[in-house]
Design a protein around this motif. Structure first.
Motif, mmCIF file in Angstrom:
data_model
loop_
_atom_site.group_PDB
_atom_site.id
_atom_site.type_symbol
_atom_site.label_atom_id
_atom_site.label_comp_id
_atom_site.label_asym_id
_atom_site.label_seq_id
_atom_site.Cartn_x
_atom_site.Cartn_y
_atom_site.Cartn_z
ATOM 1 N N ASN A 243 -5.189 1.725 4.369
ATOM 2 C CA ASN A 243 -5.768 1.857 3.041
ATOM 3 C C ASN A 243 -7.203 1.326 3.096
ATOM 4 O O ASN A 243 -7.412 0.121 3.226
ATOM 5 C CB ASN A 243 -4.931 1.074 2.033
ATOM 6 N N ASN B 64 -2.091 6.556 -0.440
ATOM 7 C CA ASN B 64 -3.416 5.943 -0.396
ATOM 8 C C ASN B 64 -3.926 5.702 1.019
ATOM 9 O O ASN B 64 -5.052 5.268 1.209
ATOM 10 C CB ASN B 64 -3.409 4.617 -1.144
ATOM 11 N N THR C 104 0.849 -1.179 0.000
ATOM 12 C CA THR C 104 0.000 0.000 0.000
ATOM 13 C C THR C 104 0.890 1.237 0.000
ATOM 14 O O THR C 104 1.831 1.330 0.786
ATOM 15 C CB THR C 104 -0.927 0.027 1.228
#
Length: 135
Positions: free
Chosen positions: A54, A7, A3
């Motif tokens: 995320n 984000n 991730t």
């Protein structure tokens, strides 16, 4: 699954800690307000802890099944690095709102946005399957 930091968003989690007393607001004759113990209890939660994760909303076909749950049983998924936070399937998550306290100073579980319904662990990451808390 990796991730990107761009984000990730700020969220909070709180773990279930047992039962806590329920308080009502009491106003005396002079107009002073105090918390008054009702003698009843409710499920209590730890102090909320901030973390970055995320968040993705569920979507797809109505027949889709992930982690043994169909789309009607969950609302969102949070992807985190392996063992990043210590949560269980009784924990609460705040994403859009700030955690609130009740009259007695306890964490208000009803102010949470989601509750965890399933935790899926893999080699490098954890997925938290979330269900929206009805307010």
């Amino acid at each position: 699954m990796m991730t990107l930091d761009i984000n990730k968003q700020k969220m909070y989690y709180a773990n279930q800690i047992g039962r806590v007393p329920i308080y009502e607001e009491y106003t005396d004759k002079e107009g002073n307000t105090y918390p008054l113990d009702t003698g009843e209890t409710k499920i209590g939660y730890s102090e909320p802890v901030e973390f970055l994760g995320n968040l993705s909303m569920s979507g797809g076909e109505s027949e889709a099944v992930e982690f043994g749950l169909d789309l009607s049983q969950y609302s969102a998924i949070v992807v985190l690095p392996k063992n990043y936070i210590n949560v269980t399937e009784t924990s609460l998550i705040w994403t859009d709102t700030e955690p609130q306290k009740d009259v007695g100073g306890n964490v208000d579980g009803d102010s949470a946005d989601y509750r965890i319904v399933k935790i899926s662990k893999s080699l490098n990451f954890d997925k938290l399957v979330l269900q929206k808390v009805v307010k």
